[in-house]
Design a protein around this motif. Sequence first.
Motif, PDB file in Angstrom:
ATOM      1  N   VAL A  13      20.289  65.352  40.634  1.00 50.04           N
ATOM      2  CA  VAL A  13      18.999  65.713  40.512  1.00 50.04           C
ATOM      3  C   VAL A  13      18.746  67.321  41.298  1.00 50.04           C
ATOM      4  N   HIS A  14      17.831  68.025  40.714  1.00 45.84           N
ATOM      5  CA  HIS A  14      17.475  69.408  41.485  1.00 45.84           C
ATOM      6  C   HIS A  14      16.135  69.428  41.783  1.00 45.84           C
ATOM      7  N   TYR A  15      15.650  69.593  42.907  1.00 43.73           N
ATOM      8  CA  TYR A  15      14.264  70.154  43.099  1.00 43.73           C
ATOM      9  C   TYR A  15      14.221  71.673  42.986  1.00 43.73           C
ATOM     10  N   GLY A  16      13.942  72.261  42.052  1.00 42.46           N
ATOM     11  CA  GLY A  16      13.685  73.918  42.015  1.00 42.46           C
ATOM     12  C   GLY A  16      15.224  74.126  42.247  1.00 42.46           C
ATOM     13  N   GLU A  17      15.424  75.114  43.435  1.00 41.05           N
ATOM     14  CA  GLU A  17      16.844  75.333  43.669  1.00 41.05           C
ATOM     15  C   GLU A  17      17.631  74.453  44.504  1.00 41.05           C
ATOM     16  N   THR A  18      17.128  73.253  44.974  1.00 41.12           N
ATOM     17  CA  THR A  18      17.662  72.311  45.872  1.00 41.12           C
ATOM     18  C   THR A  18      18.431  71.439  44.997  1.00 41.12           C
ATOM     19  N   HIS A  19      19.668  71.208  45.198  1.00 37.74           N
ATOM     20  CA  HIS A  19      20.416  70.378  44.635  1.00 37.74           C
ATOM     21  C   HIS A  19      20.409  69.036  45.703  1.00 37.74           C
ATOM     22  N   ALA A  20      19.402  68.059  45.026  1.00 36.77           N
ATOM     23  CA  ALA A  20      19.367  67.008  45.996  1.00 36.77           C
ATOM     24  C   ALA A  20      20.294  65.788  45.973  1.00 36.77           C
ATOM     25  N   ILE A  21      20.482  65.412  44.603  1.00 37.69           N
ATOM     26  CA  ILE A  21      21.639  64.437  44.349  1.00 37.69           C
ATOM     27  C   ILE A  21      22.757  65.052  43.650  1.00 37.69           C
ATOM     28  N   LYS A  22      23.912  64.804  44.145  1.00 38.54           N
ATOM     29  CA  LYS A  22      25.126  65.476  43.405  1.00 38.54           C
ATOM     30  C   LYS A  22      26.141  64.179  42.857  1.00 38.54           C
ATOM     31  N   ASP A  23      26.139  64.277  41.564  1.00 42.05           N
ATOM     32  CA  ASP A  23      27.031  63.491  40.998  1.00 42.05           C
ATOM     33  C   ASP A  23      27.293  62.003  41.390  1.00 42.05           C
ATOM     34  N   VAL A  24      26.190  61.477  41.178  1.00 41.81           N
ATOM     35  CA  VAL A  24      26.194  59.927  41.556  1.00 41.81           C
ATOM     36  C   VAL A  24      26.546  59.125  40.437  1.00 41.81           C
ATOM     37  N   ASN A  25      27.632  58.050  40.913  1.00 45.46           N
ATOM     38  CA  ASN A  25      28.016  56.949  39.820  1.00 45.46           C
ATOM     39  C   ASN A  25      27.855  55.635  40.695  1.00 45.46           C
ATOM     40  N   VAL A  26      27.118  54.782  39.991  1.00 43.34           N
ATOM     41  CA  VAL A  26      26.874  53.518  40.609  1.00 43.34           C
ATOM     42  C   VAL A  26      26.652  52.526  39.542  1.00 43.34           C
ATOM     43  N   GLU A  27      27.155  51.256  40.106  1.00 45.41           N
ATOM     44  CA  GLU A  27      26.648  50.113  39.066  1.00 45.41           C
ATOM     45  C   GLU A  27      25.908  49.198  39.875  1.00 45.41           C
ATOM     46  N   ILE A  28      24.576  48.666  39.467  1.00 44.92           N
ATOM     47  CA  ILE A  28      24.024  47.843  40.444  1.00 44.92           C
ATOM     48  C   ILE A  28      23.831  46.492  39.649  1.00 44.92           C
ATOM     49  N   ALA A  29      24.070  45.483  40.211  1.00 39.96           N
ATOM     50  CA  ALA A  29      24.305  44.046  39.662  1.00 39.96           C
ATOM     51  C   ALA A  29      23.131  43.256  39.543  1.00 39.96           C
ATOM     52  N   ASP A  30      22.867  42.592  38.673  1.00 37.35           N
ATOM     53  CA  ASP A  30      21.668  41.809  38.484  1.00 37.35           C
ATOM     54  C   ASP A  30      21.600  40.618  39.381  1.00 37.35           C
ATOM     55  N   LYS A  31      20.258  39.928  39.914  1.00 41.10           N
ATOM     56  CA  LYS A  31      20.127  39.067  40.683  1.00 41.10           C
ATOM     57  C   LYS A  31      21.034  39.205  42.180  1.00 41.10           C
ATOM     58  N   THR A  32      20.726  40.531  42.472  1.00 43.10           N
ATOM     59  CA  THR A  32      21.398  40.931  43.634  1.00 43.10           C
ATOM     60  C   THR A  32      20.432  41.981  44.489  1.00 43.10           C
ATOM     61  N   VAL A  33      20.514  42.034  45.963  1.00 45.44           N
ATOM     62  CA  VAL A  33      19.723  42.848  46.645  1.00 45.44           C
ATOM     63  C   VAL A  33      20.750  44.123  46.910  1.00 45.44           C
ATOM     64  N   THR A  34      20.468  45.040  46.304  1.00 43.05           N
ATOM     65  CA  THR A  34      21.422  46.347  46.610  1.00 43.05           C
ATOM     66  C   THR A  34      20.481  47.488  47.708  1.00 43.05           C
ATOM     67  N   ALA A  35      21.107  47.632  48.821  1.00 44.07           N
ATOM     68  CA  ALA A  35      20.228  48.486  49.782  1.00 44.07           C
ATOM     69  C   ALA A  35      21.089  49.816  49.707  1.00 44.07           C
ATOM     70  N   PHE A  36      20.119  50.886  49.855  1.00 43.36           N
ATOM     71  CA  PHE A  36      20.609  52.291  49.950  1.00 43.36           C
ATOM     72  C   PHE A  36      20.242  52.624  51.551  1.00 43.36           C
ATOM     73  N   ILE A  37      21.137  53.136  52.152  1.00 41.42           N
ATOM     74  CA  ILE A  37      21.046  53.426  53.406  1.00 41.42           C
ATOM     75  C   ILE A  37      21.463  55.055  53.650  1.00 41.42           C
ATOM     76  N   GLY A  38      21.259  55.789  54.821  1.00 38.70           N
ATOM     77  CA  GLY A  38      21.784  57.007  54.889  1.00 38.70           C
ATOM     78  C   GLY A  38      20.624  57.728  55.812  1.00 38.70           C
ATOM     79  N   PRO A  39      20.733  58.745  56.474  1.00 37.60           N
ATOM     80  CA  PRO A  39      19.979  59.711  57.294  1.00 37.60           C
ATOM     81  C   PRO A  39      18.818  60.091  56.311  1.00 37.60           C
ATOM     82  N   SER A  40      17.660  60.477  57.112  1.00 38.29           N
ATOM     83  CA  SER A  40      16.481  61.008  56.274  1.00 38.29           C
ATOM     84  C   SER A  40      17.312  62.291  55.543  1.00 38.29           C
ATOM     85  N   GLY A  41      16.478  62.278  54.311  1.00 32.28           N
ATOM     86  CA  GLY A  41      16.559  63.453  53.675  1.00 32.28           C
ATOM     87  C   GLY A  41      18.210  63.439  52.717  1.00 32.28           C
ATOM     88  N   CYS A  42      18.560  62.426  52.889  1.00 33.34           N
ATOM     89  CA  CYS A  42      20.020  62.312  52.187  1.00 33.34           C
ATOM     90  C   CYS A  42      20.080  62.043  50.799  1.00 33.34           C
TER      91      CYS A  42
END
Length: 253
Positions: A13-42
């Motif tokens: 994901v790019h916001y203008g010149e900013t590369h906000a998300i870099k090459d993310v690969n993930v598989e999210i299961a059904d009927k599961t709670v998946t949490a995304f954690i990390g510092p602000s602006g990550c």
Amino acid sequence: MQDIKIKAKNVQVHYGETHAIKDVNVEIADKTVTAFIGPSGCGKSTFLRCLNRMNDTIDICRVQGDIQIDGEDIYDPKVDPVQLRAKVGMVFQKPNPFPKSIYDNVAYGPKIHGLARNKAELDEIVEKSLRKAALWTEAKDRLDAPGTGLSGGQQQRLCIARAIATAPQVLLMDEPCSALDPIATAQVEELIDELRQSFSVVIVTHSMQQAARVSQRTAFFHLGNLVEYDETDKIFTNPEDERTESYISGRIG
């Protein structure tokens, strides 16, 4: 292993010149709670918004890569984002009820998407959604009252009822408790645990304690990268990556 609901491959994901998300690969299961954690602006909220194309509403935002829900490419030009968002509900950080009655807040989505053929069916959807959001007992005698008149915690549960009224398959929650007091937070967390029986729930949270309490799987984001993704217990007790270890022990954040 549970059924995989969401597959993301090489997402950038790019916001203008900013590369906000870099090459993310993930598989999210059904009927599961998946949490995304990390510092602000990550990048955790940015990535969450890719899952129902909320980033489409931002002019300078470009999303690349492949995201599939139930094997369907959600960025395919044939996919209508409005229909997609009925299937992938979203609850935001601050409760944002519409300036309408409690009833109309919940009935809004089903009306737009033609999910009820008559008033009786609509009544049933509203009641069922409010029950699922643990708000029926408090709201049933005041369905005509404005949703904005509820307390903060009730408003957030109303927004959850509104999100699930279109019978979605995925529920995205962007820090749904950050504006709530501890009691309301506990109620929403309890609700999240119940909702996973019906949905794949993905929650962005600043609170590691919350991630540990409500999720089965946790993804740690740092500087736009998905650093580590595993069973929640493992992430918190025995992470593989030292950046995860540093974040969890409070050295970065």
